[in-house]
Design an enzyme around this catalytic site. Structure first.
Site, short mmCIF file in Angstrom:
data_model
loop_
_atom_site.label_atom_id
_atom_site.label_comp_id
_atom_site.label_asym_id
_atom_site.label_seq_id
_atom_site.Cartn_x
_atom_site.Cartn_y
_atom_site.Cartn_z
N ASP A 127 0.86 -1.19 0.00
CA ASP A 127 0.00 0.00 0.00
C ASP A 127 0.89 1.23 0.00
O ASP A 127 1.66 1.45 0.95
CB ASP A 127 -0.91 0.01 1.23
N GLU A 231 -1.77 -1.69 -5.80
CA GLU A 231 -3.03 -1.08 -6.23
C GLU A 231 -2.81 -0.27 -7.51
O GLU A 231 -1.76 0.34 -7.71
CB GLU A 231 -3.57 -0.16 -5.14
N ASP A 313 -3.12 1.19 6.86
CA ASP A 313 -2.26 0.86 5.72
C ASP A 313 -1.96 -0.63 5.65
O ASP A 313 -1.95 -1.22 4.56
CB ASP A 313 -0.96 1.66 5.81
#
Length: 347
Positions: A127, A231, A313
């Site tokens: 992340d 992501e 996170d």
């Protein structure tokens, strides 16, 4: 050949024909990309371009005992090697580049066989953020050095000096306090060029430090993990926010993703991009309970479904890992990771 015989272009004889031929190849590639819709219409190079480059094929240089000599050069270049070339390889091309800071770099292309890294059962979700460059699913926090932020005051100070010199040049042309007329080039004095090069050198040091850090981070992640899940951030849209643009660009999210992607392909690792619309921060990585909302200021929360306490996170990274592994299994792209089992909430 005919251009070299033209009296106005005699200077072409001072340059190696290999570099000239390579420029024509680059021009041909530029037009091919333009007609294929991959690039804009090619434009002429200018001596004022921030980057200047010349390419030499194998018949345009010699490399012996660490001494690189280019065609039409009497002596070898004074090169400070960043690392030795692989043994028993023959360079196929050399590109000499000068950047806006006035630094020269030599890039040598060689053909080598890259061996895949040993298979490991460790996998990771990542992340990306600003407080930390990245947080992994196994609770590793990767530092964000903020290279640009540390030198921003110096850059702004020299940019103000350059702006004053530009205004002085406009005043000498009778354009004081006026906008630049279309098609009019404001000349730079020698002192203005010196200031511009100083600014470029600071930017170059920031860029080099950032790239060095990202290479170290990406190489470490590739070596330690068989699969990496990240992501699909819309960085180009996120930098439109003026409050976050500088910090996001300073972090180098897109560059880190690119490094992970090509290094994964190079060393036979799996790299998976997770849909950006998945609620990775709001969804519990233990029981899949999803919150209706989670303000950005909330850095930790307790799941109402199972009572698990989550760091925002780390929880997002674990959800990315789970989603990425599911995608890899569904597409049969899990080469070498068949033995990995990632239970809910695994660390």
């Amino acid at each position: 050949m005919l251009l070299k015989q033209d009296a106005e272009r005699v200077w072409l004889n001072e340059v190696s024909s290999v570099a000239l031929q390579q420029s024509l190849r680059h021009l041909d590639k530029g037009f091919a990309n333009f007609f294929a819709g991959r690039a804009k219409y090619p434009r002429f190079k200018s001596k004022r371009d921030s980057v200047q480059a010349a390419s030499y094929m194998a018949n345009g240089f010699t490399l012996r005992d660490g001494n690189l000599t280019l065609a039409k050069h009497d002596a070898p270049l004074d090169v400070r090697w960043s690392r030795p070339l692989p043994e028993d390889v023959k360079p196929t091309s050399v590109t000499v580049t000068r950047n806006a800071a006035g630094h020269y770099h030599v890039s040598i292309l060689v053909d080598v066989d890259v061996l895949p890294l040993p298979v490991t059962e460790k996998v990771v979700g990542i992340d990306m953020g600003l407080a930390h460059l990245a947080v992994t699913s196994d609770r590793q926090a990767i530092d964000n050095p903020r290279h640009l932020a540390r030198k921003l005051a110096r850059i702004q100070r020299w940019q103000r000096k350059l702006a004053r010199k530009r205004e002085a040049a406009k005043a000498s042309m009778g354009l004081k306090g006026k906008s630049d007329p279309k098609g009019t080039r404001i000349p730079r004095s020698n002192n203005a060029w010196k200031v511009a090069r100083r600014i470029a050198r600071i930017h170059a040091s920031v860029r080099d430090a950032r790239r060095d850090h990202l290479h170290k981070v990406s190489t470490k992640l590739i070596r330690e993990n068989q699969a990496i899940c990240v992501e699909d951030l819309a960085v180009s849209n996120m930098v439109k926010n003026p409050n976050l643009a500088r910090a996001i660009q300073d972090a180098g999210w897109r560059e880190l993703r690119s490094m992970l992607e090509y290094k994964a392909a190079l060393y036979a690792r799996a790299f998976e991009v997770v849909n950006r619309w998945l609620p990775t921060s709001r969804r519990c990585s233990c029981c899949d309970y999803t919150l209706e909302s989670l303000p950005l200021s909330t850095r930790s929360w307790t799941c109402p479904g199972c009572g698990a306490e989550h760091d925002r996170d780390v929880n997002a990274a674990r959800n990315m890992l789970a989603a990425g592994m599911a995608q890899l299994h569904s597409t049969a792209g899990l080469a070498g990771i068949h033995a990995c089992q990632v239970p809910k909430g695994a660390t």
